[in-house]
Design a protein around this motif. Sequence first.
Motif, PDB file in Angstrom:
ATOM      1  N   HIS A   9     -49.099  39.239  37.533  1.00 45.64           N
ATOM      2  CA  HIS A   9     -49.608  39.293  38.909  1.00 45.64           C
ATOM      3  C   HIS A   9     -48.853  40.266  39.816  1.00 45.64           C
ATOM      4  O   HIS A   9     -49.079  40.283  41.016  1.00 45.64           O
ATOM      5  N   CYS A  10     -47.924  41.023  39.246  1.00 46.67           N
ATOM      6  CA  CYS A  10     -47.217  41.997  40.069  1.00 46.67           C
ATOM      7  C   CYS A  10     -46.731  43.136  39.176  1.00 46.67           C
ATOM      8  O   CYS A  10     -46.766  43.032  37.946  1.00 46.67           O
ATOM      9  N   PHE A  11     -46.279  44.207  39.806  1.00 46.21           N
ATOM     10  CA  PHE A  11     -45.751  45.352  39.065  1.00 46.21           C
ATOM     11  C   PHE A  11     -44.241  45.156  38.913  1.00 46.21           C
ATOM     12  O   PHE A  11     -43.526  45.031  39.910  1.00 46.21           O
ATOM     13  N   ALA A  12     -43.762  45.103  37.675  1.00 44.24           N
ATOM     14  CA  ALA A  12     -42.330  44.883  37.440  1.00 44.24           C
ATOM     15  C   ALA A  12     -41.522  46.085  37.937  1.00 44.24           C
ATOM     16  O   ALA A  12     -41.862  47.232  37.655  1.00 44.24           O
ATOM     17  N   ARG A  13     -40.454  45.810  38.656  1.00 39.01           N
ATOM     18  CA  ARG A  13     -39.616  46.899  39.176  1.00 39.01           C
ATOM     19  C   ARG A  13     -38.687  47.448  38.099  1.00 39.01           C
ATOM     20  O   ARG A  13     -38.187  48.558  38.225  1.00 39.01           O
ATOM     21  N   TYR A  14     -38.413  46.642  37.051  1.00 36.33           N
ATOM     22  CA  TYR A  14     -37.465  47.069  36.018  1.00 36.33           C
ATOM     23  C   TYR A  14     -38.053  46.829  34.635  1.00 36.33           C
ATOM     24  O   TYR A  14     -38.745  45.833  34.403  1.00 36.33           O
ATOM     25  N   LYS A  15     -37.715  47.740  33.723  1.00 36.90           N
ATOM     26  CA  LYS A  15     -38.104  47.591  32.318  1.00 36.90           C
ATOM     27  C   LYS A  15     -36.825  47.519  31.485  1.00 36.90           C
ATOM     28  O   LYS A  15     -36.050  48.477  31.470  1.00 36.90           O
ATOM     29  N   SER A  16     -36.641  46.396  30.818  1.00 36.50           N
ATOM     30  CA  SER A  16     -35.400  46.169  30.063  1.00 36.50           C
ATOM     31  C   SER A  16     -35.705  45.893  28.595  1.00 36.50           C
ATOM     32  O   SER A  16     -36.576  45.070  28.281  1.00 36.50           O
ATOM     33  N   ALA A  17     -34.977  46.579  27.716  1.00 42.51           N
ATOM     34  CA  ALA A  17     -35.043  46.288  26.271  1.00 42.51           C
ATOM     35  C   ALA A  17     -33.870  45.377  25.930  1.00 42.51           C
ATOM     36  O   ALA A  17     -32.722  45.694  26.236  1.00 42.51           O
ATOM     37  N   ILE A  18     -34.160  44.238  25.302  1.00 41.74           N
ATOM     38  CA  ILE A  18     -33.116  43.289  24.901  1.00 41.74           C
ATOM     39  C   ILE A  18     -32.874  43.501  23.408  1.00 41.74           C
ATOM     40  O   ILE A  18     -33.778  43.278  22.586  1.00 41.74           O
ATOM     41  N   LEU A  19     -31.669  43.938  23.038  1.00 39.19           N
ATOM     42  CA  LEU A  19     -31.360  44.318  21.654  1.00 39.19           C
ATOM     43  C   LEU A  19     -30.379  43.320  21.059  1.00 39.19           C
ATOM     44  O   LEU A  19     -29.280  43.123  21.595  1.00 39.19           O
ATOM     45  N   VAL A  20     -30.791  42.720  19.937  1.00 36.25           N
ATOM     46  CA  VAL A  20     -29.972  41.685  19.296  1.00 36.25           C
ATOM     47  C   VAL A  20     -29.679  42.102  17.859  1.00 36.25           C
ATOM     48  O   VAL A  20     -30.595  42.210  17.035  1.00 36.25           O
ATOM     49  N   ALA A  21     -28.402  42.372  17.545  1.00 37.07           N
ATOM     50  CA  ALA A  21     -28.002  42.650  16.155  1.00 37.07           C
ATOM     51  C   ALA A  21     -27.959  41.311  15.418  1.00 37.07           C
ATOM     52  O   ALA A  21     -27.421  40.329  15.916  1.00 37.07           O
ATOM     53  N   TYR A  22     -28.502  41.306  14.172  1.00 34.53           N
ATOM     54  CA  TYR A  22     -28.810  40.002  13.569  1.00 34.53           C
ATOM     55  C   TYR A  22     -28.638  40.027  12.054  1.00 34.53           C
ATOM     56  O   TYR A  22     -28.948  41.011  11.402  1.00 34.53           O
ATOM     57  N   ARG A  23     -28.117  38.901  11.539  1.00 30.71           N
ATOM     58  CA  ARG A  23     -28.204  38.668  10.105  1.00 30.71           C
ATOM     59  C   ARG A  23     -28.103  37.177   9.803  1.00 30.71           C
ATOM     60  O   ARG A  23     -27.065  36.563  10.001  1.00 30.71           O
ATOM     61  N   ASN A  24     -29.208  36.595   9.322  1.00 30.73           N
ATOM     62  CA  ASN A  24     -29.254  35.218   8.803  1.00 30.73           C
ATOM     63  C   ASN A  24     -28.679  34.180   9.766  1.00 30.73           C
ATOM     64  O   ASN A  24     -27.855  33.361   9.390  1.00 30.73           O
ATOM     65  N   GLN A  25     -29.118  34.212  11.017  1.00 28.26           N
ATOM     66  CA  GLN A  25     -28.640  33.222  11.990  1.00 28.26           C
ATOM     67  C   GLN A  25     -29.847  32.578  12.667  1.00 28.26           C
ATOM     68  O   GLN A  25     -29.987  32.606  13.879  1.00 28.26           O
ATOM     69  N   GLU A  26     -30.694  31.955  11.863  1.00 29.55           N
ATOM     70  CA  GLU A  26     -31.992  31.522  12.381  1.00 29.55           C
ATOM     71  C   GLU A  26     -31.876  30.430  13.443  1.00 29.55           C
ATOM     72  O   GLU A  26     -32.615  30.437  14.426  1.00 29.55           O
TER      73      GLU A  26
END
Length: 232
Positions: A9-26
């Motif tokens: 319902h609005c225009f986001a002021r910020y665009k963020s990429a969330i980066l998660v390094a991962y191995r077998n931690q479900e």
Amino acid sequence: PGGHYKPPHCFARYKSAILVAYRNQEKYLRHLLYYIHPFLQRQQLSYTIYLIQQVGTGSFNRAKLLNVGVREAMKDEEWDCLVLHDVDLVPENDYNLYICDEYYPKHMASAMDKFQYTLPYKSFFGGVSALTPEHYMKMNGFPNTYWGDGGENDDIATRIHLAGMKIVQTPPHLGRYRVMDYREETEIPEPWRRPPSRHNTRKTWKADGMNTLQFRLLSRTKHPLYTKITVD
């Protein structure tokens, strides 16, 4: 789908990429996704959550995986902010905004419960941090040569200073995080120690980072709550 969201319902002021390094931690991953999506949506951000997974049984290389994540995420969007996030940390305060500081790299996890909500030492840059793509390239990203746990955060803090920047700390009353711990109760956690530095960062930072990044992309798949990038 693919962990991507933008406010309807609005225009986001910020665009963020969330980066998660991962191995077998479900277990950690499920817990994080359960909390982080509503948290980010309340902030009315446009965002995508990327999981960067390392295959094989060799030593884990968190720093290099985050370099891969940045390289791949930038193919999708001109992100305003890259948020580098450990899989076992959950934010406690909605006012801890997942956006970047305009001028300098921002350390967001300034008060973790396992450190009694204080920094373990002044230059600590671990847990969750936010950098613009310009900050990231200016410091040549993260080192590719840290195999196994620890040490790279101090290298990164040093790189930031060598690149002519400083670290902005989120105020501790905002940067509060809970550390998830699924170890068996019988295991006694070791007292936390600052890992020794194994690199001469001053000499190596310009020759080890985004400009020397090599990896093999095995797959890139969209899951219901995240985009998974699998690399060798």
